[in-house]
Each structure stands twice: as structure tokens, then as C-alpha cells.
Design an enzyme around this catalytic site. Structure first.
Site, PDB file in Angstrom:
ATOM      1  N   GLY A  36      -3.284   6.597  -7.588  1.00 23.81           N
ATOM      2  CA  GLY A  36      -4.152   6.572  -6.399  1.00 23.81           C
ATOM      3  C   GLY A  36      -3.593   7.527  -5.355  1.00 23.81           C
ATOM      4  O   GLY A  36      -4.331   8.337  -4.771  1.00 23.81           O
ATOM      5  N   HIS A  37      -2.269   7.447  -5.123  1.00 23.89           N
ATOM      6  CA  HIS A  37      -1.642   8.415  -4.214  1.00 23.89           C
ATOM      7  C   HIS A  37      -1.758   9.816  -4.811  1.00 23.89           C
ATOM      8  O   HIS A  37      -1.925  10.798  -4.081  1.00 23.89           O
ATOM      9  CB  HIS A  37      -0.154   8.100  -4.012  1.00 23.89           C
ATOM     10  CG  HIS A  37       0.108   6.757  -3.402  1.00 23.89           C
ATOM     11  ND1 HIS A  37       0.656   5.712  -4.112  1.00 23.89           N
ATOM     12  CD2 HIS A  37      -0.102   6.301  -2.147  1.00 23.89           C
ATOM     13  CE1 HIS A  37       0.772   4.667  -3.317  1.00 23.89           C
ATOM     14  NE2 HIS A  37       0.325   4.990  -2.125  1.00 23.89           N
ATOM     15  N   GLN A  61       3.904  -2.824  10.543  1.00 24.79           N
ATOM     16  CA  GLN A  61       2.569  -3.214  10.072  1.00 24.79           C
ATOM     17  C   GLN A  61       2.618  -4.427   9.141  1.00 24.79           C
ATOM     18  O   GLN A  61       1.618  -4.816   8.560  1.00 24.79           O
ATOM     19  CB  GLN A  61       1.846  -2.042   9.409  1.00 24.79           C
ATOM     20  CG  GLN A  61       2.415  -1.601   8.054  1.00 24.79           C
ATOM     21  CD  GLN A  61       1.705  -0.363   7.531  1.00 24.79           C
ATOM     22  OE1 GLN A  61       1.884   0.735   8.034  1.00 24.79           O
ATOM     23  NE2 GLN A  61       0.864  -0.538   6.504  1.00 24.79           N
ATOM     24  N   LYS A 150      -9.651   2.663  -0.807  1.00 24.25           N
ATOM     25  CA  LYS A 150      -9.372   1.256  -1.130  1.00 24.25           C
ATOM     26  C   LYS A 150      -9.097   0.489   0.160  1.00 24.25           C
ATOM     27  O   LYS A 150      -9.542  -0.625   0.344  1.00 24.25           O
ATOM     28  CB  LYS A 150      -8.189   1.120  -2.090  1.00 24.25           C
ATOM     29  CG  LYS A 150      -7.981  -0.342  -2.484  1.00 24.25           C
ATOM     30  CD  LYS A 150      -6.916  -0.501  -3.514  1.00 24.25           C
ATOM     31  CE  LYS A 150      -5.553  -0.284  -2.945  1.00 24.25           C
ATOM     32  NZ  LYS A 150      -5.125  -1.320  -1.978  1.00 24.25           N
ATOM     33  N   SER A 186      -2.942  -0.067  -6.877  1.00 27.77           N
ATOM     34  CA  SER A 186      -2.235  -0.483  -5.661  1.00 27.77           C
ATOM     35  C   SER A 186      -0.773  -0.673  -6.017  1.00 27.77           C
ATOM     36  O   SER A 186      -0.461  -1.137  -7.131  1.00 27.77           O
ATOM     37  CB  SER A 186      -2.811  -1.819  -5.170  1.00 27.77           C
ATOM     38  OG  SER A 186      -1.919  -2.443  -4.279  1.00 27.77           O
ATOM     39  N   SER A 187       0.117  -0.345  -5.096  1.00 24.81           N
ATOM     40  CA  SER A 187       1.541  -0.582  -5.357  1.00 24.81           C
ATOM     41  C   SER A 187       1.788  -2.075  -5.584  1.00 24.81           C
ATOM     42  O   SER A 187       2.710  -2.473  -6.285  1.00 24.81           O
ATOM     43  CB  SER A 187       2.386  -0.099  -4.170  1.00 24.81           C
ATOM     44  OG  SER A 187       2.104   1.271  -3.921  1.00 24.81           O
TER      45      SER A 187
HETATM   46  O1  PAF Z   1      -1.930   2.835   3.389  1.00 25.96           O
HETATM   47  C1  PAF Z   1      -0.688   2.880   3.550  1.00 25.96           C
HETATM   48  O2  PAF Z   1       0.082   3.086   2.615  1.00 25.96           O
HETATM   49  C2  PAF Z   1      -0.137   2.660   4.953  1.00 25.96           C
HETATM   50  O3  PAF Z   1      -0.864   1.718   5.660  1.00 25.96           O
HETATM   51  C3  PAF Z   1       0.014   3.959   5.753  1.00 25.96           C
HETATM   52  C4  PAF Z   1      -1.337   4.603   6.036  1.00 25.96           C
HETATM   53  C5  PAF Z   1       0.902   4.935   5.000  1.00 25.96           C
HETATM   54  C6  PAF Z   1       0.675   3.662   7.112  1.00 25.96           C
HETATM   55  O4  PAF Z   1       1.934   3.098   6.955  1.00 25.96           O
END
Ligand code: PAF
Length: 283
Positions: A36-37, A61, A150, A186-187
């Protein structure tokens, strides 16, 4: 591929390139990179002269009872992966580098939308995301930044922030990447047991079933929502929310959908202890 750990050295590295007129693409990540990345990195490499992938597990976060401590970490492998796709730099600052005085006193918020959906269950999450993304934009002075769909609410809030605050950067949304079975990459999928992973397919299957029903003529919001909820519950998932919302403003629809409504279904559900999110646009 070079790993850069300090803000100053990223700025010093990028400055001459920017002076030469090279375009910079930024792919913000928290590491544990997957395909995905990879899709985000490939888009940046295609569009930009220089691609920077940031790998920063952003503590502000995460809530107190969330998975910050167990989130997978593998910087070397991430750098190799990003490099193999053509990225030029991995920016991997420490928490002390990003937040030298502890949690920042100045944070970026969207008070209206940060409390909806994911934000209703993850207090402070989007404030942490918008703050770190702003810092990454200001540190890199990137021209383009790439985010996966996502995290639909996340990319929507980032687009809003860029517009509201006049950040000079173009945001690119990249479609969800799914594995062969339909599971959105997703990780956090790494936390799933084999059985949970199989059952978690109920999310994407339920979303697809709801879209098929919509395209076949079902326009009742609660009927469409129930299709997704039922799919998850029948597979012993725990629904956190399933909401049918407007793509343009993230407000919930109710009653009967109109043909002109631009619809996205947002889902969060637990399989075992793992919280997964997914979504689908209907039109
Ligand atoms: O989606 C993510 O992996 C994170 O929320 C991000 C955008 C890198 C911010 O830490």
C-alpha cells in the site's frame, strides 16, 4: 537511498535540489511499509524528481490504550523497500528530534470533523496527524504529498487543512491496495491470527455486497448499512462504526439516497484485538 535522521540535514539536502527547480514528493508513513505504501512511493517517483519517504511513528496521534508500543518497527527493511521502488531519501527522525519539548503546545485541529467516525473513538488522533503532517510539509517544503484512501477521513482532513491554511503542496489520493483475498493492506494486519485474517474478509465482502445492492437499486441508507454490519457480525467481528457519508463533506446520509449523492461507506471493526478500517465509494 540515504537515511536522514535530522531536520537540519534533510533541509540541507533538499535545499540545493529545490534551488535547481527539482520537484519534491513526500510520502508520509509510520513505517512497517507494505505494498500500500509501495503504491504511494511509485506515484511520487513517477511524478517528482526527488522522493522522500518519512518513517516516523508519531506518538501524539496514539491514545493511551492504543498500539504505539507494539507497532512494528523495521527501518532498514523499510529503507531498502522504499529504495527498491526509486525513493531517494528516508527521513526517519527520533521523537526528540520532532518534539524536543515534549508534546507540542501548538497543534493543528479541525474541530468540526476530528470528532467524527475514527475521531469519536480515537480522541486526539486527528489533531496528532494534522500536526505531524504540517511539520513534515514545512520541514520538507515538498511540492507533492501522497496519502492512501484507506484512511479516508485522514486524507479528507489533510486536504481540508491544506486548503484552509494555504499550504503550498498538492495532495494526491492513492486508491486502496488490497491483497488477493480483498483485505485492505495495513501494517496492523500483522497483528491478525490466520483465523482473524480470514474472518476480516467480511469487511471488504460486506462493502462490496452493499455496493452491488446499491447499483442494483437499493437506496435505503439503513438497508445498505445493515448489509455491511451483518457481514461483519456473522464473521464474529465487532463493529465500531459503519456509516454512509457524503464524499464532499463527510456528513452522514439518512433515509433514502438520491441519484446525485456522492457516497462513501466508512467502516471500523475489530477482529480479535485488531482494529481495521476500510471504505468503498459507490460512485
Ligand atoms: O497514515 C499514516 O501512516 C499516518 O497517520 C501519517 C499520515 C504518516 C501521520 O503520522
Amino acid at each position: 537511498m540515504q537515511i536522514i535522521k535530522s531536520i537540519e540535514s534533510l533541509r540541507e539536502t533538499l535545499k540545493p535540489l529545490q534551488r535547481e527547480g527539482k520537484t519534491i514528493g513526500l510520502v508520509p508513513t509510520m513505517g512497517a511499509l507494505h505494498d500500500g505504501h509501495g503504491a504511494l512511493i511509485k506515484e511520487s517517483v513517477k511524478d517528482c524528481d526527488v522522493t522522500v519517504v518519512s518513517v516516523f511513528l508519531n506518538p501524539i496521534q496514539f491514545g493511551r490504550n492504543e498500539d504505539l508500543d507494539k507497532y512494528p518497527k523495521r527501518l532498514e527493511a523499510d529503507a531498502n523497500f522504499a529504495g527498491s521502488l526509486g525513493a531517494d531519501y528516508v527521513f526517519a527522525p527520533s521523537v526528540a528530534e520532532m518534539y524536543p519539548d515534549g508534546d507540542p503546545l501548538t497543534m493543528v485541529r479541525n474541530e468540526t470533523l476530528e470528532c467524527l467516525y475514527c475521531g469519536a473513538y480515537r480522541s486526539g488522533h486527528f489533531r496528532g496527524v494534522l500536526t505531524v503532517v504540517s511539520k513534515l510539509f514545512l520541514i520538507s517544503k515538498a511540492d507533492h504529498a501522497y496519502f492512501g484512501e484507506k484512511d479516508y477521513q485522514q486524507v479528507f482532513l489533510i486536504e481540508h487543512m491544506v486548503k484552509d491554511l494555504n499550504f503550498d503542496i498538492k495532495i494526491h489520493r492513492v486508491p486502496i491496495v488490497r491483497d488477493a483475498t480483498g483485505l485492505a493492506l495495513s501494517s496492523r494486519n500483522e497483528y491478525l491470527t490466520d483465523d482473524e485474517r480470514k474472518r476480516a474478509l467480511a469487511i471488504s465482502a460486506g462493502l462490496k455486497e452493499a455496493k452491488d445492492a446499491y447499483l442494483a437499486g437499493e437506496k435505503g441508507v439503513s438497508k445498505l448499512r445493515d448489509i455491511v454490519v451483518k457481514s461483519i457480525v456473522l464473521n464474529r467481528g465487532q463493529v465500531q462504526f459503519v456509516e454512509i457519508v457524503n464524499q464532499h463533506n463527510l456528513q452522514k446520509f439518512s433515509g433514502v439516497l438520491k441519484p446525485t449523492d456522492k457516497i462513501v461507506v466508512l467502516v471500523a471493526a475489530f477482529f480479535g484485538k485488531t482494529r481495521l478500517i476500510d471504505n468503498i465509494e459507490f460512485n
